[in-house]
Enzyme design. Structure first.
Site, PDB file in Angstrom:
ATOM      1  N   HIS A   4       0.823  -1.320   0.098  1.00  0.00           N
ATOM      2  CA  HIS A   4       0.140   0.064  -0.042  1.00  0.00           C
ATOM      3  C   HIS A   4       0.749   1.317   0.026  1.00  0.00           C
ATOM      4  O   HIS A   4       0.411   2.477   0.034  1.00  0.00           O
ATOM      5  CB  HIS A   4      -0.922  -0.055   1.218  1.00  0.00           C
ATOM      6  CG  HIS A   4      -1.919  -1.149   1.310  1.00  0.00           C
ATOM      7  ND1 HIS A   4      -1.507  -2.258   2.031  1.00  0.00           N
ATOM      8  CD2 HIS A   4      -2.917  -1.473   0.654  1.00  0.00           C
ATOM      9  CE1 HIS A   4      -2.658  -3.151   1.663  1.00  0.00           C
ATOM     10  NE2 HIS A   4      -3.619  -2.928   1.046  1.00  0.00           N
ATOM     11  N   GLY A  20      -5.516  11.045   9.372  1.00  0.00           N
ATOM     12  CA  GLY A  20      -6.500  10.081   8.717  1.00  0.00           C
ATOM     13  C   GLY A  20      -6.715  10.868   7.415  1.00  0.00           C
ATOM     14  O   GLY A  20      -6.688   9.902   6.173  1.00  0.00           O
ATOM     15  N   ARG A  43      -3.568   4.366  -3.964  1.00  0.00           N
ATOM     16  CA  ARG A  43      -4.794   4.585  -3.399  1.00  0.00           C
ATOM     17  C   ARG A  43      -5.172   5.973  -2.958  1.00  0.00           C
ATOM     18  O   ARG A  43      -6.179   6.030  -2.147  1.00  0.00           O
ATOM     19  CB  ARG A  43      -5.106   3.843  -2.304  1.00  0.00           C
ATOM     20  CG  ARG A  43      -5.235   1.939  -2.637  1.00  0.00           C
ATOM     21  CD  ARG A  43      -5.509   1.194  -1.416  1.00  0.00           C
ATOM     22  NE  ARG A  43      -5.542  -0.122  -1.798  1.00  0.00           N
ATOM     23  CZ  ARG A  43      -6.483  -0.836  -1.693  1.00  0.00           C
ATOM     24  NH1 ARG A  43      -7.643  -0.410  -1.343  1.00  0.00           N
ATOM     25  NH2 ARG A  43      -6.356  -2.085  -2.194  1.00  0.00           N
ATOM     26  N   ILE A  88      -2.056  12.475  14.071  1.00  0.00           N
ATOM     27  CA  ILE A  88      -2.679  13.815  14.242  1.00  0.00           C
ATOM     28  C   ILE A  88      -4.187  13.890  13.564  1.00  0.00           C
ATOM     29  O   ILE A  88      -4.442  13.888  12.505  1.00  0.00           O
ATOM     30  CB  ILE A  88      -1.734  14.954  13.678  1.00  0.00           C
ATOM     31  CG1 ILE A  88      -1.093  14.558  12.436  1.00  0.00           C
ATOM     32  CG2 ILE A  88      -0.707  15.366  14.598  1.00  0.00           C
ATOM     33  CD1 ILE A  88      -0.606  15.607  11.564  1.00  0.00           C
ATOM     34  N   GLY A  89      -5.309  13.828  14.415  1.00  0.00           N
ATOM     35  CA  GLY A  89      -6.480  13.628  14.002  1.00  0.00           C
ATOM     36  C   GLY A  89      -7.519  14.640  14.499  1.00  0.00           C
ATOM     37  O   GLY A  89      -6.977  15.529  15.488  1.00  0.00           O
ATOM     38  N   GLU A 179     -12.588   9.265  18.538  1.00  0.00           N
ATOM     39  CA  GLU A 179     -12.087   9.196  17.204  1.00  0.00           C
ATOM     40  C   GLU A 179     -11.664   7.463  16.898  1.00  0.00           C
ATOM     41  O   GLU A 179     -12.537   6.848  17.396  1.00  0.00           O
ATOM     42  CB  GLU A 179     -10.490   9.692  17.191  1.00  0.00           C
ATOM     43  CG  GLU A 179      -9.453   9.035  18.202  1.00  0.00           C
ATOM     44  CD  GLU A 179      -8.642   7.890  17.685  1.00  0.00           C
ATOM     45  OE1 GLU A 179      -7.804   8.102  16.947  1.00  0.00           O
ATOM     46  OE2 GLU A 179      -9.002   6.783  18.541  1.00  0.00           O
ATOM     47  N   GLU A 181      -8.768   5.528  15.584  1.00  0.00           N
ATOM     48  CA  GLU A 181      -7.703   4.749  14.901  1.00  0.00           C
ATOM     49  C   GLU A 181      -6.847   4.275  16.091  1.00  0.00           C
ATOM     50  O   GLU A 181      -5.859   3.444  16.181  1.00  0.00           O
ATOM     51  CB  GLU A 181      -6.717   5.504  13.836  1.00  0.00           C
ATOM     52  CG  GLU A 181      -7.644   5.782  12.695  1.00  0.00           C
ATOM     53  CD  GLU A 181      -8.654   6.957  12.705  1.00  0.00           C
ATOM     54  OE1 GLU A 181      -8.517   7.905  13.687  1.00  0.00           O
ATOM     55  OE2 GLU A 181      -9.463   7.102  11.772  1.00  0.00           O
ATOM     56  N   SER A 203     -12.944  18.666  16.887  1.00  0.00           N
ATOM     57  CA  SER A 203     -13.753  18.946  15.621  1.00  0.00           C
ATOM     58  C   SER A 203     -15.261  19.065  15.752  1.00  0.00           C
ATOM     59  O   SER A 203     -15.907  20.024  14.920  1.00  0.00           O
ATOM     60  CB  SER A 203     -13.454  18.174  14.318  1.00  0.00           C
ATOM     61  OG  SER A 203     -13.738  16.947  14.476  1.00  0.00           O
ATOM     62  N   ARG A 217     -11.434  21.269   8.999  1.00  0.00           N
ATOM     63  CA  ARG A 217     -10.518  19.708   9.788  1.00  0.00           C
ATOM     64  C   ARG A 217      -9.243  19.535   8.517  1.00  0.00           C
ATOM     65  O   ARG A 217      -8.277  18.969   9.093  1.00  0.00           O
ATOM     66  CB  ARG A 217     -11.418  18.443   9.421  1.00  0.00           C
ATOM     67  CG  ARG A 217     -12.675  18.374  10.206  1.00  0.00           C
ATOM     68  CD  ARG A 217     -13.700  17.601   9.893  1.00  0.00           C
ATOM     69  NE  ARG A 217     -15.085  18.079  10.403  1.00  0.00           N
ATOM     70  CZ  ARG A 217     -15.781  17.466  11.397  1.00  0.00           C
ATOM     71  NH1 ARG A 217     -15.322  16.332  11.922  1.00  0.00           N
ATOM     72  NH2 ARG A 217     -16.943  17.934  11.804  1.00  0.00           N
TER      73      ARG A 217
HETATM   74  O1  LIG Z   1      -9.356  13.654  11.197  1.00  0.00           O
HETATM   75  P1  LIG Z   1      -8.831  11.874  11.315  1.00  0.00           P
HETATM   76  O2  LIG Z   1      -7.505  12.016  11.425  1.00  0.00           O
HETATM   77  O3  LIG Z   1      -9.487  11.386   9.950  1.00  0.00           O
HETATM   78  O4  LIG Z   1      -9.579  11.336  12.634  1.00  0.00           O
HETATM   79  C1  LIG Z   1     -10.994  11.418  12.728  1.00  0.00           C
HETATM   80  O5  LIG Z   1     -11.875  11.751  11.675  1.00  0.00           O
HETATM   81  C2  LIG Z   1     -12.400  10.662  10.858  1.00  0.00           C
HETATM   82  C3  LIG Z   1     -13.793  10.885  11.046  1.00  0.00           C
HETATM   83  O6  LIG Z   1     -14.232  11.789  10.310  1.00  0.00           O
HETATM   84  C4  LIG Z   1     -11.705   9.517  11.786  1.00  0.00           C
HETATM   85  O7  LIG Z   1     -10.866   8.796  10.965  1.00  0.00           O
HETATM   86  C5  LIG Z   1     -11.610   9.964  12.991  1.00  0.00           C
HETATM   87  O8  LIG Z   1     -10.710   9.295  13.832  1.00  0.00           O
HETATM   88  O1  LIG Z   2     -17.275  13.218  16.354  1.00  0.00           O
HETATM   89  C1  LIG Z   2     -16.127  12.708  15.766  1.00  0.00           C
HETATM   90  C2  LIG Z   2     -15.401  13.544  15.283  1.00  0.00           C
HETATM   91  C3  LIG Z   2     -14.386  13.243  14.765  1.00  0.00           C
HETATM   92  N1  LIG Z   2     -13.782  11.991  14.616  1.00  0.00           N
HETATM   93  C4  LIG Z   2     -14.869  10.918  15.284  1.00  0.00           C
HETATM   94  O2  LIG Z   2     -14.522   9.640  15.256  1.00  0.00           O
HETATM   95  N2  LIG Z   2     -15.850  11.432  15.751  1.00  0.00           N
END
Ligand SMILES: O=P(O)(O)O[C@H]1O[C@H](CO)[C@@H](O)[C@H]1O
Ligand SMILES: O=c1cc[nH]c(=O)[nH]1
Length: 232
Positions: A4, A20, A43, A88-89, A179, A181, A203, A217
């Site tokens: 990948h 993400g 991908r 970093i999410g 979140e 992951e 967020s 985001r």
């Molecule tokens: O902003 P990222 O890093 O993608 O993280 C959050 O946002 C995504 C969902 O919108 C999921 O991957 C969650 O963990």
């Molecule tokens: O509500 C939320 C916001 C970001 N990521 C998530 O998994 N859930």
């Protein structure tokens, strides 16, 4: 090249930031890194290597959810020699005092994913972030004038839950935010003996119903990016 990640040996730095969203990876490469090369577009999961204040660092989109980050973390560690993975999410807050745009450092994770139940034959493993990275990230945030929240986050398999009140059980036990992951990331870091930390920006708030738009985001979580890059 792995299945990948279309990179050659040596293309990926020992420290890899993992948003993400692959376009958040591109935003960081475009706005924070120097001498950038793009090593992956398989991908559409973009990966870049460059330097930040003279230190070599990579930024790799991880995709959404436990299976997706599991693929990228496995290949980064076993095929490209990554030693520090910094997620970093974005996240959704469960607590009134954890507000939209606040920073959350994931000390540990809870999860509704069944992956570790299977891996540990029904027993519980406690995925934890690396203490040294956590401390450095905390100190860097303070230096930037930010007061980060530190604690337990939920890694969920679902963004859209059937039961809109399901999150309240976790909230009652002081889980800060959700979140999708970190449980997988911390478990793989423990398995392979590397360091990992998740830094999140709020967020959404499940408490107030606030939600940022997609563009925000992707491009506005610059405090989180700066804290993460300082760990390289
Ligand atoms: O902003 P990222 O890093 O993608 O993280 C959050 O946002 C995504 C969902 O919108 C999921 O991957 C969650 O963990
Ligand atoms: O509500 C939320 C916001 C970001 N990521 C998530 O998994 N859930």
């Amino acid at each position: 090249m792995s299945v990948h990640i279309g990179a050659k040996p040596g293309d990926v730095a020992e420290t890899v930031l993992l948003p993400g969203d692959p376009l958040r990876a591109k935003f960081i490469a475009d706005n924070f890194l120097e001498d950038v090369t793009q090593y992956n577009e398989v991908r559409g999961m973009l990966g870049f290597t460059g330097t930040y204040k003279g230190k070599r660092v990579s930024v790799q989109g991880s995709g959404m959810g436990v299976p997706s980050i599991g693929i990228y973390a496995n290949e980064l560690i076993t095929e490209f020699g990554a030693k520090q993975l910094i997620r970093i999410g974005s996240c959704g807050s469960f607590q009134e005092n954890v507000k939209v745009r606040d920073l959350v450092l994931a000390q540990t994770t809870s999860t509704d994913s069944s992956l570790n139940k299977r891996r540990f034959h029904g027993m519980d493993f406690a995925p934890a972030g690396d203490f040294g990275l956590l401390l450095s990230a905390y100190n860097k945030a303070k230096e930037l004038g930010i007061d980060p929240h530190v604690g337990n986050v939920l890694t969920s398999d679902e963004f859209y839950h059937d039961d809109p009140d399901a999150w309240k059980l976790w909230a009652k036990f002081n889980v800060l935010a959700v979140e999708m992951e970190t449980t997988a990331l911390y478990t793989l870091a423990a398995k392979y003996g590397i360091k990992a930390l998740t830094i999140l920006t709020v967020s959404d708030s499940l408490v107030t119903g606030e939600a940022l738009d997609a563009e925000s985001r992707q491009t506005t979580f610059t405090n989180m990016m700066e804290v993460a890059l300082s760990l390289a």
